[in-house]
Motif scaffolding. Structure first.
Motif, PDB file in Angstrom:
ATOM      1  N   MET A  88       0.830  -1.207   0.000  1.00 20.68           N
ATOM      2  CA  MET A  88       0.000   0.000   0.000  1.00 20.68           C
ATOM      3  C   MET A  88       0.865   1.258   0.000  1.00 20.68           C
ATOM      4  SD  MET A  88      -3.222  -1.018   2.452  1.00 20.68           S
ATOM      5  CE  MET A  88      -4.126   0.457   1.974  1.00 20.68           C
ATOM      6  N   ALA A  89       1.934   1.261   0.779  1.00 20.21           N
ATOM      7  CA  ALA A  89       2.818   2.429   0.804  1.00 20.21           C
ATOM      8  C   ALA A  89       3.437   2.673  -0.564  1.00 20.21           C
ATOM      9  CB  ALA A  89       3.915   2.231   1.850  1.00 20.21           C
ATOM     10  N   SER A  90       3.803   1.598  -1.248  1.00 15.87           N
ATOM     11  CA  SER A  90       4.424   1.731  -2.567  1.00 15.87           C
ATOM     12  C   SER A  90       3.491   2.402  -3.564  1.00 15.87           C
ATOM     13  CB  SER A  90       4.851   0.355  -3.091  1.00 15.87           C
ATOM     14  OG  SER A  90       5.847  -0.225  -2.271  1.00 15.87           O
ATOM     15  N   VAL A  91       2.247   1.926  -3.629  1.00 12.38           N
ATOM     16  CA  VAL A  91       1.342   2.463  -4.644  1.00 12.38           C
ATOM     17  C   VAL A  91       0.811   3.841  -4.276  1.00 12.38           C
ATOM     18  CG1 VAL A  91       0.682   0.158  -5.433  1.00 12.38           C
ATOM     19  CG2 VAL A  91      -0.670   1.272  -3.667  1.00 12.38           C
ATOM     20  N   LEU A  92       0.824   4.168  -2.987  1.00  9.48           N
ATOM     21  CA  LEU A  92       0.366   5.492  -2.580  1.00  9.48           C
ATOM     22  C   LEU A  92       1.420   6.570  -2.812  1.00  9.48           C
ATOM     23  CD1 LEU A  92      -1.562   4.726   0.736  1.00  9.48           C
ATOM     24  CD2 LEU A  92      -2.540   5.597  -1.400  1.00  9.48           C
ATOM     25  N   LEU A  93       2.696   6.184  -2.735  1.00  6.13           N
ATOM     26  CA  LEU A  93       3.774   7.172  -2.816  1.00  6.13           C
ATOM     27  C   LEU A  93       4.485   7.231  -4.162  1.00  6.13           C
ATOM     28  CD1 LEU A  93       5.410   6.621   0.700  1.00  6.13           C
ATOM     29  CD2 LEU A  93       3.883   8.480  -0.009  1.00  6.13           C
ATOM     30  N   LEU A  94       4.346   6.177  -4.968  1.00  4.01           N
ATOM     31  CA  LEU A  94       5.112   6.115  -6.211  1.00  4.01           C
ATOM     32  C   LEU A  94       4.212   5.891  -7.415  1.00  4.01           C
ATOM     33  CD1 LEU A  94       8.004   3.724  -5.058  1.00  4.01           C
ATOM     34  CD2 LEU A  94       8.007   6.234  -5.052  1.00  4.01           C
ATOM     35  N   PRO A  95       4.677   6.287  -8.612  1.00  2.00           N
ATOM     36  CA  PRO A  95       3.983   5.900  -9.847  1.00  2.00           C
ATOM     37  C   PRO A  95       3.968   4.382  -9.952  1.00  2.00           C
ATOM     38  CG  PRO A  95       5.590   7.635 -10.260  1.00  2.00           C
ATOM     39  CD  PRO A  95       5.833   7.167  -8.859  1.00  2.00           C
ATOM     40  N   GLY A  97       4.863   2.030 -12.045  1.00  2.00           N
ATOM     41  CA  GLY A  97       6.040   1.250 -12.414  1.00  2.00           C
ATOM     42  C   GLY A  97       7.014   1.087 -11.259  1.00  2.00           C
ATOM     43  N   PRO A  98       7.534   2.196 -10.723  1.00  2.00           N
ATOM     44  CA  PRO A  98       8.416   2.085  -9.557  1.00  2.00           C
ATOM     45  C   PRO A  98       7.729   1.449  -8.344  1.00  2.00           C
ATOM     46  CG  PRO A  98       8.632   4.243 -10.564  1.00  2.00           C
ATOM     47  CD  PRO A  98       7.475   3.573 -11.224  1.00  2.00           C
ATOM     48  N   ALA A  99       6.416   1.655  -8.206  1.00  2.00           N
ATOM     49  CA  ALA A  99       5.691   1.067  -7.077  1.00  2.00           C
ATOM     50  C   ALA A  99       5.754  -0.455  -7.123  1.00  2.00           C
ATOM     51  CB  ALA A  99       4.245   1.540  -7.077  1.00  2.00           C
ATOM     52  N   LEU A 101       8.071  -2.291  -8.581  1.00  3.06           N
ATOM     53  CA  LEU A 101       9.440  -2.696  -8.271  1.00  3.06           C
ATOM     54  C   LEU A 101       9.721  -2.591  -6.776  1.00  3.06           C
ATOM     55  CD1 LEU A 101      11.458  -1.018 -11.187  1.00  3.06           C
ATOM     56  CD2 LEU A 101      11.005  -3.460 -10.867  1.00  3.06           C
ATOM     57  N   ALA A 102       9.273  -1.484  -6.152  1.00  9.12           N
ATOM     58  CA  ALA A 102       9.499  -1.302  -4.718  1.00  9.12           C
ATOM     59  C   ALA A 102       8.768  -2.367  -3.907  1.00  9.12           C
ATOM     60  CB  ALA A 102       9.046   0.088  -4.295  1.00  9.12           C
ATOM     61  N   ALA A 103       7.544  -2.683  -4.315  1.00 12.65           N
ATOM     62  CA  ALA A 103       6.781  -3.717  -3.608  1.00 12.65           C
ATOM     63  C   ALA A 103       7.448  -5.086  -3.764  1.00 12.65           C
ATOM     64  CB  ALA A 103       5.347  -3.755  -4.128  1.00 12.65           C
ATOM     65  N   MET A 104       7.940  -5.380  -4.969  1.00 15.43           N
ATOM     66  CA  MET A 104       8.647  -6.644  -5.199  1.00 15.43           C
ATOM     67  C   MET A 104       9.884  -6.737  -4.320  1.00 15.43           C
ATOM     68  SD  MET A 104       8.333  -6.932  -9.356  1.00 15.43           S
ATOM     69  CE  MET A 104       9.530  -8.275  -9.449  1.00 15.43           C
ATOM     70  N   LEU A 105      10.639  -5.647  -4.255  1.00 14.46           N
ATOM     71  CA  LEU A 105      11.827  -5.636  -3.399  1.00 14.46           C
ATOM     72  C   LEU A 105      11.428  -5.826  -1.944  1.00 14.46           C
ATOM     73  CD1 LEU A 105      14.774  -5.256  -2.760  1.00 14.46           C
ATOM     74  CD2 LEU A 105      14.495  -2.788  -3.057  1.00 14.46           C
ATOM     75  N   GLY A 106      10.334  -5.187  -1.541  1.00 16.35           N
ATOM     76  CA  GLY A 106       9.860  -5.356  -0.175  1.00 16.35           C
ATOM     77  C   GLY A 106       9.528  -6.793   0.151  1.00 16.35           C
ATOM     78  N   MET A 107       8.895  -7.495  -0.777  1.00 16.33           N
ATOM     79  CA  MET A 107       8.538  -8.894  -0.549  1.00 16.33           C
ATOM     80  C   MET A 107       9.790  -9.767  -0.436  1.00 16.33           C
ATOM     81  SD  MET A 107       5.324  -8.735  -0.298  1.00 16.33           S
ATOM     82  CE  MET A 107       3.915  -7.723  -0.791  1.00 16.33           C
ATOM     83  N   LEU A 139      17.927   3.291 -11.170  1.00 13.46           N
ATOM     84  CA  LEU A 139      17.962   3.714 -12.574  1.00 13.46           C
ATOM     85  C   LEU A 139      16.706   4.489 -12.955  1.00 13.46           C
ATOM     86  CD1 LEU A 139      19.619   3.639 -15.155  1.00 13.46           C
ATOM     87  CD2 LEU A 139      18.515   1.467 -15.738  1.00 13.46           C
ATOM     88  N   GLN A 140      15.598   4.188 -12.270  1.00 11.30           N
ATOM     89  CA  GLN A 140      14.368   4.943 -12.512  1.00 11.30           C
ATOM     90  C   GLN A 140      14.576   6.427 -12.185  1.00 11.30           C
ATOM     91  OE1 GLN A 140      10.925   3.998 -13.217  1.00 11.30           O
ATOM     92  NE2 GLN A 140      11.628   1.986 -13.902  1.00 11.30           N
ATOM     93  N   ARG A 141      15.485   6.720 -11.275  1.00  2.67           N
ATOM     94  CA  ARG A 141      15.776   8.108 -10.908  1.00  2.67           C
ATOM     95  C   ARG A 141      16.843   8.721 -11.817  1.00  2.67           C
ATOM     96  NH1 ARG A 141      16.570   5.698  -5.919  1.00  2.67           N
ATOM     97  NH2 ARG A 141      18.626   6.676  -5.688  1.00  2.67           N
ATOM     98  N   GLY A 142      17.447   7.889 -12.653  1.00  4.95           N
ATOM     99  CA  GLY A 142      18.426   8.405 -13.607  1.00  4.95           C
ATOM    100  C   GLY A 142      19.762   7.695 -13.490  1.00  4.95           C
ATOM    101  N   PRO A 143      20.595   7.735 -14.548  1.00  5.33           N
ATOM    102  CA  PRO A 143      21.909   7.087 -14.534  1.00  5.33           C
ATOM    103  C   PRO A 143      22.802   7.568 -13.400  1.00  5.33           C
ATOM    104  CG  PRO A 143      21.309   7.752 -16.765  1.00  5.33           C
ATOM    105  CD  PRO A 143      20.291   8.350 -15.850  1.00  5.33           C
ATOM    106  N   ALA A 144      22.714   8.865 -13.056  1.00  5.44           N
ATOM    107  CA  ALA A 144      23.545   9.399 -11.971  1.00  5.44           C
ATOM    108  C   ALA A 144      23.216   8.726 -10.650  1.00  5.44           C
ATOM    109  CB  ALA A 144      23.352  10.907 -11.861  1.00  5.44           C
ATOM    110  N   ALA A 145      21.929   8.473 -10.401  1.00  2.00           N
ATOM    111  CA  ALA A 145      21.513   7.817  -9.154  1.00  2.00           C
ATOM    112  C   ALA A 145      22.049   6.388  -9.094  1.00  2.00           C
ATOM    113  CB  ALA A 145      19.994   7.823  -9.037  1.00  2.00           C
TER     114      ALA A 145
END
Length: 247
Positions: A88-95, A97-99, A101-107, A139-145
């Motif tokens: 829920m936090a992932s989809v509420l705070l992120l678009p 696509g990234p949501a 990925l973040a949820a998958m990483l969380g699991m 990488l979603q935040r950019g190559p520099a990140a």
């Protein structure tokens, strides 16, 4: 849109969190969680669907198997609750696509945390998957990140290995397992320049855990604190909480 996604994430997060916790517990037993029906950890009886509804079944059964009345491992309930929260936090705070990925990483981190809490060992495969997902999020935040994340991961690994060596030389105990080092490096790929915050939060959580657990050998499983801190800091970074201060 995000509110609708959050309602969808609630049951999905509970189900996937339940699977993640089961996978972590079974890894400690040398078993797999991909194939086959759910079974009681104590008597190995096959569980019906009514006994596997996340959170609700645990509460309805009073935390015990309906057949043998052996206690259900609390890791199942913790994984299900964590799955709900992080999805829920992932989809509420992120678009979206990234949501995802973040949820998958969380699991993945839920499975790793449960495994470490039970066995004090962290599966290398889960750390590798966490590294891949963390790098993808950076990488979603950019190559520099991503570049900053790579530097943070290498620096984290080097510093922790040096600390392990110092502790081992002085006390005979490195204090931190190699599994913790690998997981910290994987998370640093995502947290990048915010990695110090991850260690501050994980360290505080570890001190609280050490104070409350009072284990015989005076040691704790640091993986759960590290996983929770890394995911929380990473999510805040991904959501732009740090603004322009951290890429």
């Amino acid at each position: 849109m995000n509110l609708l996604a959050a309602w969808i994430a609630l049951p999905v997060g509970a189900v996937v969190g339940s699977f993640a916790a089961t996978a972590g517990l079974r890894w400690t037993q040398g078993r797999q969680a991909i194939v086959g029906r759910s079974r009681c950890d104590a008597c190995d009886v096959r569980l019906g669907y009514a006994a596997t509804v996340p959170i609700l079944s645990y509460l309805h059964l009073g935390g015990a198997c309906a057949g043998c009345r052996a206690p259900i491992h609390p890791g199942h309930l913790a994984g299900e609750a964590a799955g709900v929260g992080l999805a829920m936090a992932s989809v509420l705070l992120l678009p979206i696509g990234p949501a995802i990925l973040a949820a998958m990483l969380g699991m993945v981190l839920v499975a790793a945390a449960v495994a470490d809490a039970v066995s004090r060992r962290l599966p290398d495969l889960l750390s590798i998957v966490a590294a891949v997902l963390g790098a993808a999020l950076a990488l979603q935040r950019g190559p520099a990140a991503l570049l900053v994340g790579f530097v943070a991961a290498v620096t984290t690994g080097a510093l922790l290995l040096v600390l392990r060596g110092i502790f081992a030389a002085r006390t005979g105990d490195p204090k931190m397992g190699l599994g913790d080092v690998k997981l910290a490096m994987a998370l640093a790929l995502w947290t990048g320049a915010a990695t110090p915050w991850m260690f501050v939060i994980a360290g505080l959580a570890g001190l609280v855990q050490l104070r409350m657990s009072k284990t015989a050998d005076g040691r704790i499983a640091f993986g759960p604190a590290l996983a929770a801190a890394g995911w929380s800091v990473g999510l805040a970074l991904q959501a732009g909480v740090f603004g322009d201060l951290i890429p």
